[in-house]
Design a protein around this motif. Structure first.
Motif, PDB file in Angstrom:
ATOM      1  N   TRP A 190      34.599  35.534  52.887  1.00  0.00           N
ATOM      2  CA  TRP A 190      34.080  35.838  51.554  1.00  0.00           C
ATOM      3  C   TRP A 190      33.798  34.536  50.812  1.00  0.00           C
ATOM      4  N   ASP A 191      32.937  34.627  49.774  1.00  0.00           N
ATOM      5  CA  ASP A 191      32.732  33.473  48.896  1.00  0.00           C
ATOM      6  C   ASP A 191      32.804  33.927  47.448  1.00  0.00           C
ATOM      7  N   THR A 192      32.977  32.957  46.558  1.00  0.00           N
ATOM      8  CA  THR A 192      33.194  33.257  45.140  1.00  0.00           C
ATOM      9  C   THR A 192      32.047  34.046  44.524  1.00  0.00           C
ATOM     10  N   SER A 193      30.818  33.745  44.947  1.00  0.00           N
ATOM     11  CA  SER A 193      29.670  34.422  44.336  1.00  0.00           C
ATOM     12  C   SER A 193      29.741  35.931  44.522  1.00  0.00           C
ATOM     13  N   GLU A 194      30.331  36.379  45.635  1.00  0.00           N
ATOM     14  CA  GLU A 194      30.453  37.815  45.862  1.00  0.00           C
ATOM     15  C   GLU A 194      31.387  38.456  44.836  1.00  0.00           C
ATOM     16  N   ASP A 221      38.392  52.543  36.903  1.00  0.00           N
ATOM     17  CA  ASP A 221      39.176  52.263  38.101  1.00  0.00           C
ATOM     18  C   ASP A 221      38.943  50.798  38.460  1.00  0.00           C
ATOM     19  N   THR A 222      39.815  49.918  37.971  1.00  0.00           N
ATOM     20  CA  THR A 222      39.770  48.462  38.107  1.00  0.00           C
ATOM     21  C   THR A 222      38.722  47.830  37.184  1.00  0.00           C
ATOM     22  N   ASP A 223      38.827  46.507  37.035  1.00  0.00           N
ATOM     23  CA  ASP A 223      37.846  45.710  36.300  1.00  0.00           C
ATOM     24  C   ASP A 223      37.888  44.288  36.838  1.00  0.00           C
ATOM     25  N   ALA A 224      37.349  43.345  36.070  1.00  0.00           N
ATOM     26  CA  ALA A 224      37.255  41.964  36.553  1.00  0.00           C
ATOM     27  C   ALA A 224      38.623  41.351  36.830  1.00  0.00           C
ATOM     28  N   LEU A 225      39.654  41.801  36.122  1.00  0.00           N
ATOM     29  CA  LEU A 225      40.994  41.249  36.362  1.00  0.00           C
ATOM     30  C   LEU A 225      41.444  41.539  37.792  1.00  0.00           C
ATOM     31  N   VAL A 226      41.201  42.751  38.256  1.00  0.00           N
ATOM     32  CA  VAL A 226      41.562  43.093  39.637  1.00  0.00           C
ATOM     33  C   VAL A 226      40.703  42.301  40.616  1.00  0.00           C
ATOM     34  N   THR A 227      39.434  42.111  40.283  1.00  0.00           N
ATOM     35  CA  THR A 227      38.560  41.304  41.143  1.00  0.00           C
ATOM     36  C   THR A 227      39.109  39.887  41.277  1.00  0.00           C
ATOM     37  N   ALA A 228      39.659  39.345  40.188  1.00  0.00           N
ATOM     38  CA  ALA A 228      40.248  37.999  40.235  1.00  0.00           C
ATOM     39  C   ALA A 228      41.484  37.966  41.134  1.00  0.00           C
ATOM     40  N   VAL A 229      42.251  39.060  41.137  1.00  0.00           N
ATOM     41  CA  VAL A 229      43.412  39.135  42.028  1.00  0.00           C
ATOM     42  C   VAL A 229      42.969  39.088  43.494  1.00  0.00           C
ATOM     43  N   TRP A 230      41.940  39.833  43.822  1.00  0.00           N
ATOM     44  CA  TRP A 230      41.427  39.837  45.193  1.00  0.00           C
ATOM     45  C   TRP A 230      40.807  38.485  45.559  1.00  0.00           C
ATOM     46  N   HIS A 231      40.167  37.818  44.591  1.00  0.00           N
ATOM     47  CA  HIS A 231      39.613  36.485  44.848  1.00  0.00           C
ATOM     48  C   HIS A 231      40.728  35.533  45.264  1.00  0.00           C
ATOM     49  N   ARG A 232      41.840  35.560  44.548  1.00  0.00           N
ATOM     50  CA  ARG A 232      42.951  34.671  44.902  1.00  0.00           C
ATOM     51  C   ARG A 232      43.512  35.035  46.285  1.00  0.00           C
ATOM     52  N   ARG A 233      43.584  36.325  46.582  1.00  0.00           N
ATOM     53  CA  ARG A 233      44.123  36.733  47.882  1.00  0.00           C
ATOM     54  C   ARG A 233      43.242  36.246  49.036  1.00  0.00           C
ATOM     55  N   TYR A 234      41.932  36.415  48.907  1.00  0.00           N
ATOM     56  CA  TYR A 234      41.029  36.071  50.012  1.00  0.00           C
ATOM     57  C   TYR A 234      40.726  34.579  50.091  1.00  0.00           C
ATOM     58  N   LEU A 235      40.588  33.914  48.940  1.00  0.00           N
ATOM     59  CA  LEU A 235      40.166  32.511  48.944  1.00  0.00           C
ATOM     60  C   LEU A 235      41.296  31.540  48.634  1.00  0.00           C
TER      61      LEU A 235
END
Length: 321
Positions: A190-194, A221-235
């Motif tokens: 994955w990359d940040t732009s996604e 059902d979720t928002d950008a905060l959850v997306t940030a959590v997944w960003h930290r997990r993957y990257l």
């Protein structure tokens, strides 16, 4: 032409102005503004214009004249680029006002039987009459509650069930759809732009569905905060742009779904081992956001009851003046 406070703009106003726009080449609308009104005139004008045909122009003017035909006829002649040929109203004073401007008068739904809406009723009980607002006003004024948490914590079940109980809209998780679309790639990096696109698309979907909100509530059902959590997990790190998006687009309340029941594989979930760490990260971000939140535990029925009580808060929809 037409005139009014449009405070707030509702479907009755749209009926009046749409009828008028269909009868003339161009319809000019005076929107009257007073400093003691809760909703800024610029917002009301934009929400109203959003619901109207392209041949309508909304002009904001101070509501600083006596409520009489003569001064308001004079104001209209000052503001408009040329004297109007026709004036459209739903009020008994309409014919006299039109005559003073040298215009014909067309009465539209004077008894409010076609669209039973009034600004007074909306201001008195916005939640009960929320469905009568124009769509852009619904999106702007609705209260947004978002379900957040790690995977397999019941977010989607809760969001759907809560919206069903409230009779309003819920916002599905865009990131899940996005993941479904890319799941067969050989390269799963994955990359940040996604993540940025996912967060922005989630917000866009929420804004679109908020235009259909009922009772002044949208459930996400979720928002950008959850997306940030997944960003930290993957990257393995955070992103400043994504973090700013989380900070600038905040809901009114977070419902944090705790991982206090067995992890369930639904065919898309990845790892029970990561669930507790992601919950801790989510809760930490929620606490730091400053947004009011409620941690939901127990079974599905208990969580739904608690969430419904949060949404029933009497302060959930603002009062208007």
């Amino acid at each position: 032409m037409a005139v009014g406070k449009f405070n707030p703009p509702h479907l009755g106003h749209v009926h009046l102005l749409t009828v008028g726009a269909a009868r003339v080449d161009h319809l000019h609308v005076l929107l009257c503004d007073r400093p003691d009104q809760t909703l800024p005139a610029t917002d009301r004008a934009a929400w109203l214009a959003d619901a109207l045909p392209d041949n309508v122009t909304v002009h904001v003017t101070p509501d600083d004249l006596p409520e009489a035909n003569e001064p308001w006829a004079g104001r209209a002649l000052e503001v408009l680029p040329e004297p109007p040929d026709v004036a459209f109203t739903s009020e008994p004073w309409g014919p006299g006002w039109a005559q003073l401007m040298g215009a014909d008068h067309v009465a539209v739904d004077n008894d409010r039987s076609t669209v039973p809406a009034s600004g007074t009723a909306l201001r008195a009980n916005l939640a009960r009459n929320f469905h009568l607002l124009v769509p852009a006003a619904r999106a702007a004024l609705t209260r947004r509650v978002v379900c957040v948490g790690a995977e397999s914590t019941g977010k989607t079940t809760l969001a759907r069930g809560l919206a069903e109980r409230l009779g309003t809209v819920w916002v599905p998780e865009h990131g899940r759809w996005y993941w479904e679309g890319r799941r067969y790639l050989v390269d799963q990096s994955w990359d940040t732009s996604e993540f940025l696109r996912i967060a922005r698309a989630q917000r866009s979907l929420a804004d679109d569905l908020a235009r259909k909100a009922v009772g002044g509530m949208v459930v996400g059902d979720t928002d950008a905060l959850v997306t940030a959590v997944w960003h930290r997990r993957y990257l393995g790190h955070d992103d400043d742009v994504l973090d700013r998006l989380v900070e600038t687009v905040r809901p009114d309340h977070y419902l944090v779904c705790a991982p206090d029941f067995a992890w369930v594989q639904d065919g898309t979930r990845e790892s029970v081992a990561e669930r507790q760490a992601m919950h801790a990260d989510t809760l930490d971000r929620v606490q730091r956001s400053g947004v009011p939140f409620t941690v939901l535990t127990g079974g599905a029925a208990e969580r739904l009851a608690t969430a419904a009580a949060v949404c029933a808060d009497a302060a959930s929809v603002p009062s208007l003046t």
